[in-house]
Scaffold this motif. Sequence first.
Motif, PDB file in Angstrom:
ATOM      1  N   ILE A  10      99.770 -21.093 -50.853  1.00 11.24           N
ATOM      2  CA  ILE A  10     100.877 -20.558 -51.655  1.00 11.24           C
ATOM      3  C   ILE A  10     101.293 -19.223 -51.055  1.00 11.24           C
ATOM      4  O   ILE A  10     100.495 -18.286 -50.959  1.00 11.24           O
ATOM      5  CB  ILE A  10     100.468 -20.367 -53.130  1.00 11.24           C
ATOM      6  CG1 ILE A  10      99.986 -21.688 -53.715  1.00 11.24           C
ATOM      7  CG2 ILE A  10     101.656 -19.827 -53.938  1.00 11.24           C
ATOM      8  CD1 ILE A  10     101.020 -22.809 -53.683  1.00 11.24           C
ATOM      9  N   ASP A  12     103.720 -15.868 -51.031  1.00  8.91           N
ATOM     10  CA  ASP A  12     104.545 -14.964 -51.831  1.00  8.91           C
ATOM     11  C   ASP A  12     104.658 -15.424 -53.284  1.00  8.91           C
ATOM     12  O   ASP A  12     105.678 -15.186 -53.937  1.00  8.91           O
ATOM     13  CB  ASP A  12     105.947 -14.836 -51.198  1.00  8.91           C
ATOM     14  CG  ASP A  12     106.676 -13.584 -51.655  1.00  8.91           C
ATOM     15  OD1 ASP A  12     106.037 -12.529 -51.744  1.00  8.91           O
ATOM     16  OD2 ASP A  12     107.890 -13.681 -51.937  1.00  8.91           O
ATOM     17  N   ASN A  13     103.641 -16.137 -53.771  1.00  8.27           N
ATOM     18  CA  ASN A  13     103.595 -16.636 -55.151  1.00  8.27           C
ATOM     19  C   ASN A  13     104.790 -17.520 -55.504  1.00  8.27           C
ATOM     20  O   ASN A  13     105.096 -17.721 -56.678  1.00  8.27           O
ATOM     21  CB  ASN A  13     103.533 -15.456 -56.146  1.00  8.27           C
ATOM     22  CG  ASN A  13     102.259 -14.661 -55.997  1.00  8.27           C
ATOM     23  OD1 ASN A  13     101.194 -15.235 -55.812  1.00  8.27           O
ATOM     24  ND2 ASN A  13     102.377 -13.338 -56.040  1.00  8.27           N
ATOM     25  N   LYS A  14     105.449 -18.056 -54.494  1.00  4.09           N
ATOM     26  CA  LYS A  14     106.685 -18.802 -54.773  1.00  4.09           C
ATOM     27  C   LYS A  14     106.794 -20.084 -53.954  1.00  4.09           C
ATOM     28  O   LYS A  14     107.306 -21.085 -54.430  1.00  4.09           O
ATOM     29  CB  LYS A  14     107.886 -17.912 -54.473  1.00  4.09           C
ATOM     30  CG  LYS A  14     109.228 -18.513 -54.850  1.00  4.09           C
ATOM     31  CD  LYS A  14     110.354 -17.516 -54.609  1.00  4.09           C
ATOM     32  CE  LYS A  14     111.700 -18.096 -55.006  1.00  4.09           C
ATOM     33  NZ  LYS A  14     112.805 -17.155 -54.751  1.00  4.09           N
ATOM     34  N   LYS A  16     105.089 -23.138 -51.509  1.00  2.00           N
ATOM     35  CA  LYS A  16     103.900 -23.880 -51.091  1.00  2.00           C
ATOM     36  C   LYS A  16     104.130 -24.377 -49.658  1.00  2.00           C
ATOM     37  O   LYS A  16     105.064 -25.124 -49.391  1.00  2.00           O
ATOM     38  CB  LYS A  16     103.659 -25.065 -52.021  1.00  2.00           C
ATOM     39  CG  LYS A  16     102.437 -25.900 -51.645  1.00  2.00           C
ATOM     40  CD  LYS A  16     102.266 -27.049 -52.637  1.00  2.00           C
ATOM     41  CE  LYS A  16     101.055 -27.899 -52.282  1.00  2.00           C
ATOM     42  NZ  LYS A  16     100.895 -29.035 -53.227  1.00  2.00           N
ATOM     43  N   LYS A  36     108.811 -23.584 -58.152  1.00  2.00           N
ATOM     44  CA  LYS A  36     109.541 -23.650 -59.412  1.00  2.00           C
ATOM     45  C   LYS A  36     110.703 -24.626 -59.361  1.00  2.00           C
ATOM     46  O   LYS A  36     110.929 -25.417 -60.264  1.00  2.00           O
ATOM     47  CB  LYS A  36     110.042 -22.255 -59.781  1.00  2.00           C
ATOM     48  CG  LYS A  36     110.619 -22.141 -61.178  1.00  2.00           C
ATOM     49  CD  LYS A  36     110.959 -20.683 -61.494  1.00  2.00           C
ATOM     50  CE  LYS A  36     111.512 -20.541 -62.912  1.00  2.00           C
ATOM     51  NZ  LYS A  36     111.869 -19.141 -63.230  1.00  2.00           N
TER      52      LYS A  36
END
Length: 643
Positions: A10, A12-14, A16, A36
Amino acid sequence: MFYLKLENEIFDNKYKIVDVLGKGGMSIVYLAKDIKLEKFWAIKQVKKSLNSSIDLLAETNILKNLDHPALPRIVDIIEKNESVYLVMDFIDGISLDKLIIESGMVDEKTVIDWAKQICDVLNYLHCQKPNPIIYRDMKPGNLMLTSRGQIKLIDFGIARKYKKNVSKDTTYIGTRGYAAPEQYGDYQSDARTDIYSLGVTLYHLITGKSPNDPPFEIKPIRKLNPSLSEGMEFIIEKCTKQDPNLRYQSIKEMLNDLENIHKLNSKYKVEVRKRYIKIFVSIIMFIFSVFLITSGIFGIKAESIKEYNNMIENGDKQGSLKNTNKAIDSFKAAINKNEEDSKAYIKAINTYLENGQYDQCVDFVETYVTSKNSSLIKDDNLKFVVGMAYFDYENYSKAYKYFDEIKGKKVDNIDALKYYKVVAKALSTLNISKDNEVVESVNNLEKYIDGSSDIHFKIGAYITLAQIYRDNPQVFDGNTDKEISILEKANTLSVDKNNIILYQQLGEAYYSKACELKLEQEKYKLYLNKALENYKIAINAGSQISDSYCKLGMIYKYLDNAGESKNSFQKEIQMFPDDYKGYMELALLEYDGQQKLSSNQRNYSDFIKYYKLTISKKYNENDNEFMNLSQKYNDLKNQGIIR
């Protein structure tokens, strides 16, 4: 740097990380999935610390201010550790160098079509103000072919802006064999540099011979393949002249020869000479017969007008019955009857747009309007619908071009034009620093649509507006919610359930919203059911889009209704037998079904059958579902469960 062993990391937390798409000396490109939005992006990593005379962020500085369908957009820039990461459009397709390896060579008709597309994007780059952009690395490996037959230009790492009063490039760079001589000499690269590389690229595509293969030269193509045309040989030879002054001096000049390639053949030139002789004789005969013809011409003209109007009336009737193809055929017949009147062109374009057939619409525009009859484009109403065709096709720079050319006030949609023109301009120069301009212009357009009393216009305009929200998540916060809200406005106005594009898009929007809420099971299932409802309406209205059936099957699968899921995929392969996705999803469904059984009860014969049918079609190896299927098949094979 990420490597393939870090698959599923993962970032930049955004995002995959799914796979590595490619590596080069200066960068590495990953396939990433927005957690998301469930959308794929390409993330290019450039190391800051590389000691190089090349500006490694040149690609960012060039692409961020450009808008063309053949160019990837940069939607995010992330600085992390010792690298800069560029988040760009993921181009779902195959590079032309890989395609040549698979096919050996490409037929001439296809090469000419690709050449025209490449010329269009190079002309766009060369016409940039104040400084033209010179690409400098044209080659098959930097050209991607999408599943829709569109060519995309990638890798702007060594592109540069042309500078006046500069005698030569500061850096000698390019791909040997494809690079023009001046890229290694004492001259500045210009538009003719790209023309040289394009000529070499066309040579490679049409002959299957790389310039770096023995005997390391560009031979006349008809010596390698006598079936190729004289015109194509002439174009490639002119592109690849060593002296830039002997090449085409502009991409427009080259494009003109591609569009009139038949005129470069010797047989055509002989026919032209014969035609001049016939014309001279015909003039004499014409003068003699004018008097006789005049007496009956008015009656013939009146009959022709009647036939023309009947064809348009029939097209309107077929359109109201949702017989789109028959409607278009009637409008085309009317055009053949009278090429000078804009009415049939406008009717055909609007029919395509109302049915969401944006690709076909642009093909029609470029075949029947912009390339054949330049006098037509003087009609402001036709300019407006041509602009809307490009607007819905998301080519905002061309849409703005036609909107901006409308100077008169005799346009049926003069008020709408004011708003669409501003939005097209904002979106055509979309970059991170100008998001506020886009948001403001789109908000003003929405207010204008809300205030219109024309219900038919409002429904179509809301659908177009929703597409803007859908395709620009980096600009609009909560873009999926905005898209759904706009489409539901259109839904409340719709008096019947026959608007296929509306319900298709509502299905897509609710499906995207469900994917955003996977961790909230109650809401997840709520939105899946809403998506299901709208896809079923679109299919009942006569949808001919394979994605409707595939999404329907996937939604049933996620709702644990394997029976209906299987029925949907079987319907998809029945209607679209050449589409690999239906077979692929059936294979995955069969796999899941067998996994639920005890090991001694499992039978993978249907799984194998559908897997083989999948790979027998033209599949996309970068499709996440296909990669999942391949992994499952290889796992079973490695375990010795299947052969």
